[in-house]
Design a protein around this motif. Structure first.
Motif, PDB file in Angstrom:
ATOM      1  N   ALA A  41       0.817  -1.219   0.000  1.00 20.06           N
ATOM      2  CA  ALA A  41       0.000   0.000   0.000  1.00 20.06           C
ATOM      3  C   ALA A  41       0.849   1.268   0.000  1.00 20.06           C
ATOM      4  N   GLY A  42       2.099   1.153   0.397  1.00 16.27           N
ATOM      5  CA  GLY A  42       2.988   2.314   0.428  1.00 16.27           C
ATOM      6  C   GLY A  42       3.650   2.622  -0.902  1.00 16.27           C
ATOM      7  N   ASP A  43       3.478   1.763  -1.894  1.00 18.97           N
ATOM      8  CA  ASP A  43       4.102   1.951  -3.205  1.00 18.97           C
ATOM      9  C   ASP A  43       3.245   2.897  -4.045  1.00 18.97           C
ATOM     10  N   ASP A  44       3.628   4.166  -4.077  1.00 23.47           N
ATOM     11  CA  ASP A  44       2.831   5.175  -4.780  1.00 23.47           C
ATOM     12  C   ASP A  44       2.853   4.978  -6.293  1.00 23.47           C
ATOM     13  N   ASN A  45       3.918   4.349  -6.809  1.00 28.99           N
ATOM     14  CA  ASN A  45       3.961   4.087  -8.254  1.00 28.99           C
ATOM     15  C   ASN A  45       2.843   3.133  -8.666  1.00 28.99           C
ATOM     16  N   ARG A  46       2.530   2.164  -7.824  1.00 29.30           N
ATOM     17  CA  ARG A  46       1.495   1.173  -8.140  1.00 29.30           C
ATOM     18  C   ARG A  46       0.113   1.579  -7.624  1.00 29.30           C
ATOM     19  N   CYS A  47       0.064   2.394  -6.570  1.00 34.24           N
ATOM     20  CA  CYS A  47      -1.220   2.698  -5.915  1.00 34.24           C
ATOM     21  C   CYS A  47      -1.643   4.157  -6.026  1.00 34.24           C
ATOM     22  N   GLY A  48      -0.822   4.992  -6.629  1.00 34.63           N
ATOM     23  CA  GLY A  48      -1.150   6.414  -6.728  1.00 34.63           C
ATOM     24  C   GLY A  48      -2.484   6.675  -7.410  1.00 34.63           C
ATOM     25  N   PHE A  49      -2.778   5.905  -8.467  1.00 31.56           N
ATOM     26  CA  PHE A  49      -4.046   6.125  -9.172  1.00 31.56           C
ATOM     27  C   PHE A  49      -5.236   5.772  -8.290  1.00 31.56           C
ATOM     28  N   LEU A  50      -5.062   4.845  -7.337  1.00 34.85           N
ATOM     29  CA  LEU A  50      -6.156   4.523  -6.404  1.00 34.85           C
ATOM     30  C   LEU A  50      -6.394   5.689  -5.455  1.00 34.85           C
ATOM     31  N   ARG A  51      -5.302   6.275  -4.957  1.00 28.55           N
ATOM     32  CA  ARG A  51      -5.435   7.418  -4.044  1.00 28.55           C
ATOM     33  C   ARG A  51      -6.027   8.646  -4.736  1.00 28.55           C
ATOM     34  N   ALA A  52      -5.902   8.703  -6.057  1.00 27.98           N
ATOM     35  CA  ALA A  52      -6.447   9.833  -6.813  1.00 27.98           C
ATOM     36  C   ALA A  52      -7.950   9.685  -7.074  1.00 27.98           C
ATOM     37  N   MET A  53      -8.501   8.516  -6.792  1.00 22.55           N
ATOM     38  CA  MET A  53      -9.942   8.314  -7.004  1.00 22.55           C
ATOM     39  C   MET A  53     -10.729   9.058  -5.929  1.00 22.55           C
ATOM     40  N   PRO A  54     -11.877   9.630  -6.298  1.00 22.56           N
ATOM     41  CA  PRO A  54     -12.673  10.399  -5.338  1.00 22.56           C
ATOM     42  C   PRO A  54     -13.059   9.601  -4.086  1.00 22.56           C
ATOM     43  N   GLY A  55     -13.257   8.315  -4.216  1.00 25.24           N
ATOM     44  CA  GLY A  55     -13.634   7.501  -3.070  1.00 25.24           C
ATOM     45  C   GLY A  55     -12.584   7.453  -1.985  1.00 25.24           C
TER      46      GLY A  55
END
Length: 171
Positions: A41-55
């Motif tokens: 979950a700390g890998d922003d390269n792989r999870c950044g697009f999830l954090r950018a989702m409005p939810g």
């Protein structure tokens, strides 16, 4: 148990992948709460697009680390969910014992946490597992380690997804 109620919680394994990302996006669009399961979950390269989702900003999307190879890694994440979309895949399809072990521990996590119930479970005393593993020979998967699930998905989906990017956040 019927369909997942509106606003219910669904865990999505493999949420950092192309298909998993779209599953997360569609569930959020339909009003569900989502627990995204990713390797790190700390890998922003792989999870950044999830954090950018409005939810994510509203709290309807949470991101959880879960290594598919670690037995029981989904136990706490699946607790309280009304459904699971298992989209992640193993890294090595040629080791059938490994594949079976991973499938079995994921199914056990779903059944242990009561995440899903079979509709006819009450008729059988409520002691019927919600999810069971179907042997590969019954699913049409070659026992000799032929084309794996990921390769089949890519082959079948490639013409439909040509030119599409991973899901982006709505602005």
């Amino acid at each position: 148990m019927g369909p997942i109620p509106k606003g219910g919680t669904v865990a999505v394994t493999g949420a950092a992948g192309f298909i998993g990302g779209w599953v997360v996006r569609r569930l959020l669009d339909k009003g569900y709460r989502v627990r995204a399961c990713v390797r790190d979950a700390g890998d922003d390269n792989r999870c950044g697009f999830l954090r950018a989702m409005p939810g994510y900003a509203s709290g309807r999307l949470t991101i959880h680390s879960a290594n598919l190879d670690d037995e029981g890694c989904f136990d706490d994440i699946f607790a309280g969910c009304q459904g699971v979309a298992h989209v992640s895949h193993v890294s090595n399809y040629s080791d059938h014992e490994y594949v079976q072990r991973v499938c079995d521990h994921i199914i056990a996590s779903v059944n242990r946490r009561g995440t899903a119930q079979r509709p006819n479970a009450q008729r059988h005393g409520g002691d019927v597992p919600a999810v069971r593993r179907i042997p590969a020979r019954l699913r049409g998967v070659p026992a000799d380690g032929g084309e794996g699930q990921a390769q089949t998905a890519r082959r079948l989906l490639a013409p439909r997804l040509e030119g599409r990017a991973a899901p982006a956040a709505v602005t």
